[in-house]
Scaffold this active site. Structure first.
Site, short mmCIF file in Angstrom:
data_model
loop_
_atom_site.label_atom_id
_atom_site.label_comp_id
_atom_site.label_asym_id
_atom_site.label_seq_id
_atom_site.Cartn_x
_atom_site.Cartn_y
_atom_site.Cartn_z
N ASP A 8 -4.71 -2.14 -3.37
CA ASP A 8 -4.40 -2.83 -2.56
C ASP A 8 -5.08 -4.46 -3.15
OD1 ASP A 8 -4.30 -4.38 -0.21
OD2 ASP A 8 -6.39 -4.36 0.37
N LEU A 9 -5.19 -5.30 -3.22
CA LEU A 9 -6.19 -6.45 -3.09
C LEU A 9 -6.70 -6.95 -2.62
CD1 LEU A 9 -6.01 -8.94 -5.25
CD2 LEU A 9 -4.64 -9.60 -3.66
N ASP A 10 -6.14 -7.80 -1.28
CA ASP A 10 -7.57 -8.30 -0.28
C ASP A 10 -8.00 -7.41 0.22
OD1 ASP A 10 -6.05 -10.65 -0.50
OD2 ASP A 10 -5.23 -10.77 0.67
N THR A 16 -11.21 -11.63 -0.22
CA THR A 16 -10.52 -12.74 0.38
C THR A 16 -10.41 -12.14 1.77
OG1 THR A 16 -8.36 -11.74 -0.35
CG2 THR A 16 -8.99 -13.87 -1.34
N LYS A 44 -5.16 -7.17 8.47
CA LYS A 44 -5.93 -6.65 7.26
C LYS A 44 -5.22 -5.94 7.46
CE LYS A 44 -10.97 -6.88 6.66
NZ LYS A 44 -12.21 -6.61 7.04
N SER A 113 0.02 -5.51 -2.14
CA SER A 113 -0.67 -6.13 -1.65
C SER A 113 0.52 -6.80 -0.58
CB SER A 113 -1.20 -6.81 -2.52
OG SER A 113 -1.50 -7.94 -1.23
N ALA A 114 0.18 -7.05 0.89
CA ALA A 114 1.36 -7.46 1.40
C ALA A 114 1.06 -8.40 1.36
CB ALA A 114 0.67 -7.14 2.94
N LYS A 144 3.00 -3.11 5.97
CA LYS A 144 2.44 -2.04 6.12
C LYS A 144 2.11 -1.97 7.32
CE LYS A 144 -0.33 -2.83 2.09
NZ LYS A 144 -1.72 -3.71 1.64
N GLU A 168 -7.73 1.15 -0.07
CA GLU A 168 -7.04 0.41 0.46
C GLU A 168 -7.94 -0.09 1.58
OE1 GLU A 168 -5.26 -1.66 2.30
OE2 GLU A 168 -3.47 -1.42 1.99
N ASP A 169 -8.37 -1.10 1.75
CA ASP A 169 -9.37 -1.24 2.90
C ASP A 169 -8.44 -1.34 4.27
OD1 ASP A 169 -8.15 -4.10 2.68
OD2 ASP A 169 -9.49 -5.34 3.40
P1 B16 Z 1 -0.47 -13.71 2.17
P2 B16 Z 1 -3.80 -7.03 1.29
C1 B16 Z 1 -3.06 -8.96 2.97
O1 B16 Z 1 -3.26 -8.54 1.64
C2 B16 Z 1 -4.40 -9.35 3.73
O2 B16 Z 1 -4.90 -8.63 3.49
C3 B16 Z 1 -4.13 -10.02 5.03
O3 B16 Z 1 -4.63 -10.53 6.17
C4 B16 Z 1 -2.95 -11.28 4.60
O4 B16 Z 1 -2.86 -11.24 6.17
C5 B16 Z 1 -1.36 -10.38 3.79
O5 B16 Z 1 -2.16 -9.62 2.78
C6 B16 Z 1 -0.72 -11.57 3.83
O6 B16 Z 1 -1.66 -12.28 2.53
O7 B16 Z 1 -0.76 -14.96 3.84
O8 B16 Z 1 -1.44 -14.39 0.98
O9 B16 Z 1 0.85 -13.82 2.04
O10 B16 Z 1 -4.86 -6.17 1.57
O11 B16 Z 1 -2.27 -6.88 1.85
O12 B16 Z 1 -3.78 -7.20 -0.43
MG MG Z 2 -6.51 -4.98 2.17
#
Ligand code: B16
Ligand code: MG
Length: 222
Positions: A8-10, A16, A44, A113-114, A144, A168-169
């Site tokens: 996962d990224l964030d 972030t 998240k 990542s989302a 997710k 994953e976090d």
């Molecule tokens: P964006 P991940 C997710 O990333 C974040 O955890 C989540 O807080 C955020 O709303 C989502 O990406 C969408 O991000 O606004 O940049 O498209 O944890 O799946 O890497």
């Molecule tokens: Mg994450």
């Protein structure tokens, strides 16, 4: 059995989550909706659209479609202003060591990542070349805890879901990995991520020996 790694990224590779928090908090407060770390935790891994819907639900507010779009754009603009300041120094502790170890042992690596900003973030911190495949919020239709993002990663890496080890976090991300029979590794608060097969506070707790344990782990099928 060959294993593959999906990150996962964030909150896993970079922190972030703190930028999302600041931007969502600003937005929520402009609508007079209280927003604390507790609410942020529930966003998240959740897509941008779904996050705003949730905030509005918490505040019992309805807004026009136009206003919804405007708020999403404003939130993202603020978020990207923070992202723009990022450098390789923002890569979370221990991540490089694990990425280098996994890569030097030729295990396939994907990002799952989302975020629709995933590529921008990876390029800001200089990590684009580490990932054979990048699956982000632009490529999936089901957020997710639906496992679509990780399943797509497996398809692209040409491995079965049972071969994937997911870092994953978020609760939603752990649920996604579990529902697809992947090995789930929670990074962060164990009490939040208690459904994971393994838990670590951060990557500094993961040694090369731990990686071998993850590789040899066989998940019980339910
Ligand atoms: P964006 P991940 C997710 O990333 C974040 O955890 C989540 O807080 C955020 O709303 C989502 O990406 C969408 O991000 O606004 O940049 O498209 O944890 O799946 O890497
Ligand atoms: Mg994450």
């Amino acid at each position: 059995m060959t294993k593959a790694f999906i990150f996962d990224l964030d909150g896993v590779i970079v922190d972030t989550a703190k930028f999302h928090f600041l931007a969502w908090k600003n937005l929520a407060e402009s609508l007079e909706i209280p927003f604390s770390e507790e609410e942020n935790e529930q966003l998240k891994g959740v897509s941008r659209i779904r996050s705003l819907q949730k905030i509005l639900e918490w505040g019992n507010k309805t807004i026009s479609e136009e206003e919804f779009k405007r708020l999403m754009a404003e939130k993202n603009e603020e978020y990207l202003a923070y992202v723009d300041q990022m450098t390789e120094k923002d890569i979370l502790p221990g991540v490089m060591e694990i990425l280098n170890y996994v890569k030097s042992n030729n295990y396939p690596i994907a990002l799952g990542s989302a975020s629709k900003n995933a590529r921008t973030i990876l390029s800001k911190v200089g990590l684009e070349d580490y990932f054979e495949e990048i699956v982000d919020g632009n490529e999936v239709s089901k957020a997710k805890p639906n496992p679509e993002v990780f399943l797509k990663g497996c398809r692209l890496l040409k491995v079965e879901p049972e071969q994937a080890i997911v870092f994953e976090d978020s609760k939603a991300g752990i649920e996604a990995a579990n529902s697809a029979q992947m090995t789930s590794v929670g990074i962060g608060d164990k009490s939040v991520l208690n459904a994971a097969d393994f838990n670590f506070l951060d990557f500094t707790e993961i040694s090369k020996i731990t990686i071998e344990t993850l590789i040899n782990f066989k998940k019980q099928t339910n």
